[in-house]
Design an enzyme around this catalytic site. Structure first.
Site: not given
Ligand code: MN
Length: 743
Positions: A99-100
């Site tokens: 996600e990051d």
């Protein structure tokens, strides 16, 4: 804000269960915790996962300003302490990298195995898709997570550990956001944790939710409980001693402990009953852990002979476990001076299950999960995923999920003594749908404990329920009020929708056929394939969709028949001329030639032209028509525009193809519908190469929404056989849905 920040450290011990003295954890803490529960786990693998995450999050910070990596480390630590296997703990380290940090799931699969890839993918929010609004985004993310969970429940466990640590750091957020996150945790994650029996994670999450949502009440209750504990410590110790002695005398080996129940559950109970702490029987609980089930019941008997018990408060969850497989006997006793206390009796294994939930059911080898076998929890998740799969409406979806989670449960029995779990308030109709969808649809009544009851009556825990069905039975609108479970409601709704649609299809078909008749088109002349060929005009996939749309009124009958009406040959010619002069010239050149290819019976030297509405070619059965001022126009036999004109039979003439016509060239238009895939144009072109066909014009469009390609192709064709061959070959191309000669 003030109250929360002032009291956060004073009142709530952050992650008390895990934190110990240090607020943050290190890799070594995680490794030690994992090895404590899984001594043979692969340390190298674990360290690699950690180092991968460390590198990926390099330079990122949390809202608190601390390095980001402290978060994944803590999540991994919670998982290791919860006795999860090495893949889950590794996923804890890695859970935010997709996600990051621009890491692909495939990278993780390659390095750490398919399972870790799937788990991390499952906890990753959907990134690249644009959503209508926040609600839809949230619903779609839940949907994705629930689907992933139903394949591997560890997705949920990682998500819960993630939440636990995030709740711990909410203090740095704005009040409104903090409340929103807390409410979401309370609505979705706490019930999920409860449902899979991970009571320590659930308790931790609830504590924070309570604290952030009702800070005043939290503080007040904490103080009141602390005071009482001080005051009544002597009483508690006294009871504990008496219990210990009682068990000793009767040779029962057991551990006795006492505790104040969780603040949130006490608060919830007070709120539900609208009463004060004094009116609650059971904020003190004693726990007795015995060696065997037999000892549980013996202990229970001894307690009841020693103390007065409060009627109606005996719960035997050993005989009928809770839906999350929790087992224990509960009873509430009263001391001679009127102080009540609850006792829970269970075996060691039951205790493990009560604490660790789903994790206690697995077996491990070298710290890896042996079989993520079919257990109660996964089949429950599968069912929830299944029920919600086709729900398109965002609100309905979220309601469905909350419905699945929030409900208090009752246990009822089938006539074969099978246990079924339903939410409190459920009716026999819910039960019927739980047994089987068809049983639900056909239910006419129910017998509860041998007595006939209505399908809408409320079921009580412990009842034996038998459903009476009748083949002629059909669900109706009213049933939506009768059922209480989301899954039954979804099924009734689906049935009603289908029935409504079936009706609409019938109505639509009738309206369509009437409209055809009104336009003097014989219904039989419009074949299903004709309709299919025109479906893209209406952006429909199936004939039923087309009829249903007419039935529901989203397509007017006027528009519905339009593509089936004969085109006015003159208007068509004008349009063609205006749009594609060049092609028209070519067509005309050939058309003029055609004069010599046709023989008109009884007429010579008369202008003959091939009608543009049907473009007949050599080999077609044809008919001639004497027009006013334009000579004879030649149509294919059965040409619809010709047949539908108010023809004067006296003007019809017989025409035949002349010998040698096959050396001529005719323009034929094809309409081809295809799937939208790469290489389609190349494959279609190959057909023309194979059949030695010259392409005059090719126009391709893609309707991306429907995923169809539409080709309008003008070909130079010699004979009908030639054309037949082209069409046959075209239909053999993979992905070609239809290929029609276009009039
Ligand atoms: Mn996270």
């Amino acid at each position: 804000m003030g109250l929360v920040n002032d009291t956060v450290s004073a009142v709530v011990k952050p992650l008390a269960r895990w934190v110990g003295k240090d607020r943050n954890k290190t890799y070594d803490d995680v490794e030690a915790a994992l090895l404590r529960h899984h001594p043979h786990a692969d340390k190298e693998y674990l360290r690699e996962a950690y180092e991968f995450a460390h590198k990926a999050h390099e330079g990122q910070t949390r809202k608190t300003g601390e390095p980001y990596i402290i978060h994944p480390i803590f999540v991994a630590f919670i998982l290791a302490e919860s006795k999860l296997d090495i893949e889950t703990v590794a996923s804890g380290f890695l859970h935010d990298v997709v996600e990051d940090c621009n890491v692909e799931v495939s990278d993780l699969e390659e390095k750490f195995g398919k399972n870790v890839g799937c788990i991390v993918d499952g906890v990753t929010k959907i990134g690249k898709v644009k959503f209508r609004d926040k609600e839809q985004a949230q619903a779609e993310n839940y949907r994705k997570m629930i689907m992933a969970m139903s394949n591997d429940i560890r997705v949920l466990i990682v998500k819960l550990a993630d939440r636990c640590h995030n709740m711990n750091t909410l203090a740095s957020l704005r009040d409104e956001k903090r409340r929103r996150i807390s409410q979401e945790t309370l609505d979705i994650y706490c019930p999920l944790a409860h449902r899979i029996g991970m009571s320590h994670l659930k308790a931790e999450l609830e504590r924070w939710c309570f604290f952030y949502l009702e800070p005043e009440a939290y503080k007040e209750l904490s103080q009141e409980l602390a005071e009482r504990e001080k005051r009544q410590g002597k009483f508690l110790n006294g009871v504990k001693k008496v219990v210990g002695k009682l068990l000793d005398e009767n040779h029962i080996k057991a551990e006795v402990s006492s505790r104040v129940k969780s603040k949130f559950s006490i608060y919830r109970k007070m709120k539900r009953k609208g009463c004060s702490l004094d009116a609650l029987y059971d904020y003190y609980a004693f726990r007795i852990i015995t060696e065997s089930v037999e000892d549980c019941y013996k202990t229970f008997g001894l307690l009841h002979s020693k103390w007065q018990h409060i009627p109606g408060r005996i719960k035997d969850f050993i005989a009928t476990p809770k839906a999350n497989l929790y087992q224990s006997i509960h009873t509430t006793l009263m001391s001679p001076d009127g102080q009540s206390f609850e006792v829970q009796v269970r075996t060691r294994m039951m205790h493990r299950i009560a604490e660790e939930g789903v994790a206690a059911h697995w077996s491990y080898k070298d710290g890896r999960l042996m079989n993520v076998g079919k257990n109660e929890f996964e089949s429950w998740l599968k069912k929830m995923a299944e029920d919600q799969k086709d729900v398109e409406d965002t609100d309905e979806f979220l309601e469905g999920i909350k419905g699945h989670l929030g409900a208090r449960e009752i246990l009822v029995f089938t006539p074969n003594s099978e246990i079924k779990t339903l939410p409190a308030g459920a009716t026999p109709l819910d039960f019927a749908y739980l047994i089987h969808t068809e049983v639900g649809h056909k239910a006419v009544g129910a017998k509860v404990d041998g007595k006939m009851v209505s399908l809408r009556s409320e079921l009580q825990s412990g009842s034996i329920v038998e459903i009476i069905t009748k083949n002629s039975q059909r669900p109706n609108e009213e049933w939506l009020q009768w059922v209480q479970t989301p899954s039954a409601r979804t099924k009734v709704r689906a049935w009603l929708r289908k029935e409504e649609r079936d009706k609409a299809v019938e109505v639509g078909r009738n309206k369509f056929e009437k409209a055809l008749k009104k336009n003097k088109i014989p219904v039989k002349s419009v074949k299903n394939t004709d309709i299919v060929a025109r479906l893209p005009v209406f952006e429909k996939r199936k004939i039923e969709d087309f009829y249903a749309a007419i039935g529901f009124g989203s397509i007017t009958t006027k528009n519905a028949v339009k593509p089936f009406l004969p085109e006015d040959p003159e208007a068509e010619a004008n349009r063609q001329e205006a749009l594609e002069e060049r092609r028209n010239r070519a067509i005309e050149k050939v058309t003029k030639k055609s004069k010599n290819m046709l023989q008109v019976k009884g007429h010579n030297d008369i202008l003959v032209r091939l009608a543009k509405c049907c473009n007949p070619i050599s080999g077609d059965q044809i008919v001639g028509y004497i027009t006013l001022g334009h000579g004879i126009s030649v149509h294919k036999k059965g040409c619809r525009s010709f047949a539908e004109q108010n023809v004067n039979p006296a003007r019809k003439v017989e025409v035949t193809w002349d010998v040698g016509a096959e050396t001529s060239v005719f323009m034929v238009k094809l309409k081809v519908f295809t799937e939208d895939r790469a290489g389609m144009i190349a494959d279609i072109s190959q057909v023309f190469t194979d059949t030695k066909t010259t392409v005059q014009n090719l126009n391709a469009q893609v309707n991306e929404d429907k995923g169809v390609g539409i080709f309008d192709i003008t070909l130079q064709i010699h004979t009908l056989d030639h054309l037949t061959k082209v069409i046959q070959n075209m239909k053999r191309v993979k992905g070609v849905l239809s290929c029609e000669r276009f009039q």
